[in-house]
Design a protein around this motif. Structure first.
Motif, short mmCIF file in Angstrom:
data_model
loop_
_atom_site.label_atom_id
_atom_site.label_comp_id
_atom_site.label_asym_id
_atom_site.label_seq_id
_atom_site.Cartn_x
_atom_site.Cartn_y
_atom_site.Cartn_z
N ARG A 34 0.60 -1.06 0.01
CA ARG A 34 0.02 0.00 0.56
C ARG A 34 0.78 0.98 -0.07
O ARG A 34 2.21 1.12 1.19
CB ARG A 34 -1.04 -0.41 1.29
CG ARG A 34 -1.89 -1.09 1.18
CD ARG A 34 -2.59 -1.11 2.31
NE ARG A 34 -1.76 -1.29 3.72
CZ ARG A 34 -2.14 -0.87 5.08
NH1 ARG A 34 -2.70 0.00 5.63
NH2 ARG A 34 -1.40 -1.46 5.59
N LEU B 232 -2.02 -3.27 -3.65
CA LEU B 232 -0.95 -2.40 -3.94
C LEU B 232 -2.23 -1.25 -3.82
O LEU B 232 -2.14 -0.04 -5.03
CB LEU B 232 -0.99 -2.23 -5.35
CG LEU B 232 0.24 -3.35 -5.93
CD1 LEU B 232 -0.23 -4.28 -7.03
CD2 LEU B 232 1.83 -3.23 -5.20
N LEU C 295 2.69 3.49 -9.63
CA LEU C 295 3.57 1.70 -10.24
C LEU C 295 3.07 2.67 -11.61
O LEU C 295 3.53 2.57 -13.22
CB LEU C 295 1.78 1.14 -10.68
CG LEU C 295 2.31 0.10 -9.71
CD1 LEU C 295 0.83 -0.89 -9.49
CD2 LEU C 295 3.23 -1.37 -10.09
N LEU D 64 -1.87 -11.18 -11.73
CA LEU D 64 -2.32 -9.91 -10.56
C LEU D 64 -3.62 -10.65 -10.27
O LEU D 64 -4.22 -9.84 -9.79
CB LEU D 64 -2.29 -8.75 -11.17
CG LEU D 64 -0.97 -8.07 -11.07
CD1 LEU D 64 -0.32 -6.69 -12.13
CD2 LEU D 64 -0.47 -7.16 -9.92
N ALA E 156 -5.74 -8.48 -7.38
CA ALA E 156 -4.33 -7.95 -6.48
C ALA E 156 -6.06 -6.93 -6.24
O ALA E 156 -6.85 -6.07 -6.68
CB ALA E 156 -4.04 -7.21 -7.42
N ASN E 157 -5.15 -6.17 -4.91
CA ASN E 157 -6.27 -4.31 -4.60
C ASN E 157 -4.94 -3.44 -5.82
O ASN E 157 -4.12 -3.20 -4.90
CB ASN E 157 -5.98 -4.75 -3.21
CG ASN E 157 -7.18 -3.37 -2.72
OD1 ASN E 157 -7.35 -2.33 -3.59
ND2 ASN E 157 -6.79 -3.25 -1.27
N LEU E 158 -5.81 -2.87 -6.65
CA LEU E 158 -4.83 -2.20 -6.97
C LEU E 158 -6.25 -1.15 -7.09
O LEU E 158 -5.68 0.24 -7.72
CB LEU E 158 -4.54 -2.00 -8.39
CG LEU E 158 -3.61 -3.03 -8.41
CD1 LEU E 158 -3.78 -4.05 -9.77
CD2 LEU E 158 -1.57 -2.28 -8.84
N ALA F 59 -4.91 3.06 -7.39
CA ALA F 59 -3.13 3.06 -7.99
C ALA F 59 -3.09 3.86 -9.12
O ALA F 59 -3.83 4.05 -9.55
CB ALA F 59 -2.79 2.06 -8.12
N LEU G 272 -1.55 4.08 -12.67
CA LEU G 272 -1.24 3.24 -13.70
C LEU G 272 -1.01 3.74 -14.67
O LEU G 272 -1.03 3.29 -15.72
CB LEU G 272 -2.12 1.81 -13.44
CG LEU G 272 -1.61 1.29 -12.42
CD1 LEU G 272 -3.34 0.48 -11.75
CD2 LEU G 272 -1.14 -0.30 -12.74
N THR H 198 1.97 2.41 -17.16
CA THR H 198 2.29 1.48 -16.93
C THR H 198 2.33 0.07 -18.15
O THR H 198 1.12 0.36 -19.02
CB THR H 198 1.29 0.65 -15.73
OG1 THR H 198 1.43 1.89 -15.07
CG2 THR H 198 1.62 -0.43 -15.28
N LEU I 206 -9.95 -2.27 -8.83
CA LEU I 206 -8.96 -1.06 -9.58
C LEU I 206 -9.68 0.19 -9.87
O LEU I 206 -9.56 0.30 -10.29
CB LEU I 206 -8.71 -1.71 -11.33
CG LEU I 206 -7.75 -2.85 -11.69
CD1 LEU I 206 -7.85 -3.10 -12.45
CD2 LEU I 206 -5.88 -2.52 -11.28
N ALA J 205 -8.89 3.70 -9.58
CA ALA J 205 -7.14 3.69 -10.78
C ALA J 205 -6.77 4.51 -11.98
O ALA J 205 -7.98 5.49 -12.56
CB ALA J 205 -6.86 2.41 -10.61
#
Length: 486
Positions: A82, A101, A106, A116, A119-121, A124, A126, A129, A141, A144
């Motif tokens: 995090r 995340l 990123l 992933l 995954a917790n984005l 985020a 990105l 990316t 996401l 994000a």
């Protein structure tokens, strides 16, 4: 292999590690294949570190500095990253399943072929990316940011992108089945060729987006903004577009079979060659739409605004008309030389044949149609049964109004009884002849059938030969005589 002295320092004293990093900025830590499972590395300075194939399962890297770090092939399952700084970090083929995340940076990170799953984005960054070939199945996401992100060959099924910023994103051909995009910003994004079946895009901003060739069956686009979007050839069958904004959208050749566009705004949209069979456009605004070549069978248009519809071909002088039904009829008048003849035949030669023609009655139907054709009539056949609806009643009434006369076979009276209710209001204006095959004890007609047939005379016959021999005298001549009197 990892530098053991560096690894021991990192494990035993994070504060000392960070002081060492500050004093030795030119040294790039070597932690390759290091075992850091469940290690608490909160706030650790791992800038530029070599962490290829490192074991970081369940490690705590909250607010860690990992920019420019090399984590290719690393195991980061269930790790806590995090708010970590991961700018330009390399994660190719890394295992990031169930990683956290949230709020991570990123920017320009390399996540090619990374795993992933779940995954917790959320929240985020990105931007730019590289997610080429990454598997984000079921990832979170939400909110994000994805500006200029590379999604080539990425797997995004069942991802949650609620409120995410995908403005101008390139999602060409990406798999997005069952994805959640509620309130997401997809303005000017490229979604052409994407697979979005059953995705939820409620209230999403898709203004100016490109969705040409995308699969959007059963997708939820309720209240979505699709103004000026390119939906050329898109499959929207069964989709919910109610209250959506499709102003000036390109829906040319789109498949909207059984789609819901109730209260949608389609002002100046391009609907040329679109398939709108059994779709709902109730209370929709279709002002100025181009409708040349539209397939509009059973469209529901109650309360829709249908002003200034463009019915001419592209490049031709613009011809506009109000109401889709009128527009289609005007186009036929303008472009089909034989339409006058067809209308004349419809109003002067059509005979409606009604009955319940079960298996052993098909021969009777065939004979009636043959006899009528030999006399120059056009036959419309209505083979009714026990299934009936109010919509079908209206259909029968319309056919009756178009007919020169009606022939109704009541031998199977129970099957034909509902149809009599639909055509009985026309007995005074459309000549009608009723037929009943005599079958011994079943000769009598039920009282309810007789009451509906009044004042129509019933012609009884014994079989095909008898009906053929009496066809003119019992059916055609009386019907034409009644027609002449009217």
């Amino acid at each position: 292999m990892a530098n053991q002295e560096q690894l021991n320092l990192l494990k035993n004293d994070r504060a000392a590690w960070n002081r060492w990093r500050e004093s030795n900025p030119s040294i790039r830590p070597d932690l390759r294949e290091a075992d850091l499972r469940a290690a608490d590395l909160t706030g650790a300075d791992l800038f530029g570190a070599k962490l290829q194939r490192a074991r970081l399962h369940a490690a705590i890297l909250f607010q860690a500095k990992l920019h420019w770090a090399d984590l290719q092939g690393a195991d980061l399952q269930r790790a806590d990253l995090r708010s970590a700084n991961l700018q330009r970090a390399k994660f190719q083929e890394a295992d990031l399943r169930d990683v956290n995340l949230a709020g991570a940076d990123l920017f320009l990170a390399d996540l090619r072929q990374a795993r992933l799953h779940r995954a917790n984005l959320s929240g985020a960054d990105l931007q730019k990316t590289d997610l080429q070939g990454a598997d984000l199945h079921g990832a979170d996401l939400r909110r994000a940011t994805f500006r200029e992100t590379n999604f080539q060959d990425a797997q995004l099924q069942r991802v949650n992108l609620q409120g995410a910023d995908l403005h101008d994103a390139d999602l060409f051909g990406v798999q997005l089945h069952w994805a959640q995009f509620q309130d997401a910003n997809l303005q000017a994004a490229d979604l052409s060729g994407t697979k979005l079946q059953e995705a939820d895009l409620e209230r999403a901003n898709l203004a100016g987006a490109t969705l040409a060739g995308a699969k959007l069956q059963k997708v939820n686009l309720h209240r979505a903004d699709l103004s000026e979007a390119d939906l050329h050839g898109v499959d929207l069958s069964g989709a919910d577009l109610s209250e959506s904004n499709l102003s000036r959208a390109n829906l040319r050749e789109a498949n909207m079979h059984e789609s819901n566009l109730r209260e949608a705004t389609l002002r100046e949209a391009d609907l040329r060659y679109a398939q709108c069979i059994q779709s709902v456009f109730e209370k929709a605004d279709l002002t100025g739409c181009a409708v040349y070549g539209i397939s509009a069978w059973d469209m529901r248009l109650d309360g829709a605004t249908q002003d200034d519809l463009v019915i001419s071909r592209p490049g031709d002088p613009v011809i506009q008309a109000d109401r889709l039904e009128v527009a289609q009829l005007i186009y036929l008048f303008l472009n089909y030389n034989g339409l006058d003849t067809a209308i004349d035949e419809m109003t002067s030669k059509v005979v409606l044949v009604v009955g319940h023609f079960i298996a052993d009655r098909k021969a009777v139907l065939g004979m009636i149609r043959e006899e009528l054709r030999q006399r120059g009539y056009l036959t419309l056949t209505l083979d009714v049964g026990p299934a009936w609806s109010s919509d079908f009643t209206r259909t029968v009434a319309t056919l009756a109004r178009l007919s020169r006369f009606i022939v109704v076979d009541i031998t199977e009276s129970r099957g034909v009884h509902p149809a009599l209710g639909a055509i009985s209001p026309f007995f005074d204006v459309v000549p009608t002849r009723a037929l009943l095959q005599i079958t011994g004890s079943d000769e009598d007609v039920p009282v309810e059938t007789v009451s509906r047939l009044a004042p129509v005379m019933i012609h009884r016959y014994t079989g095909l030969a008898d009906l053929r021999a009496s066809f003119d005298a019992a059916i055609v001549s009386p019907a034409e005589a009644m027609r002449a009197e009217q």
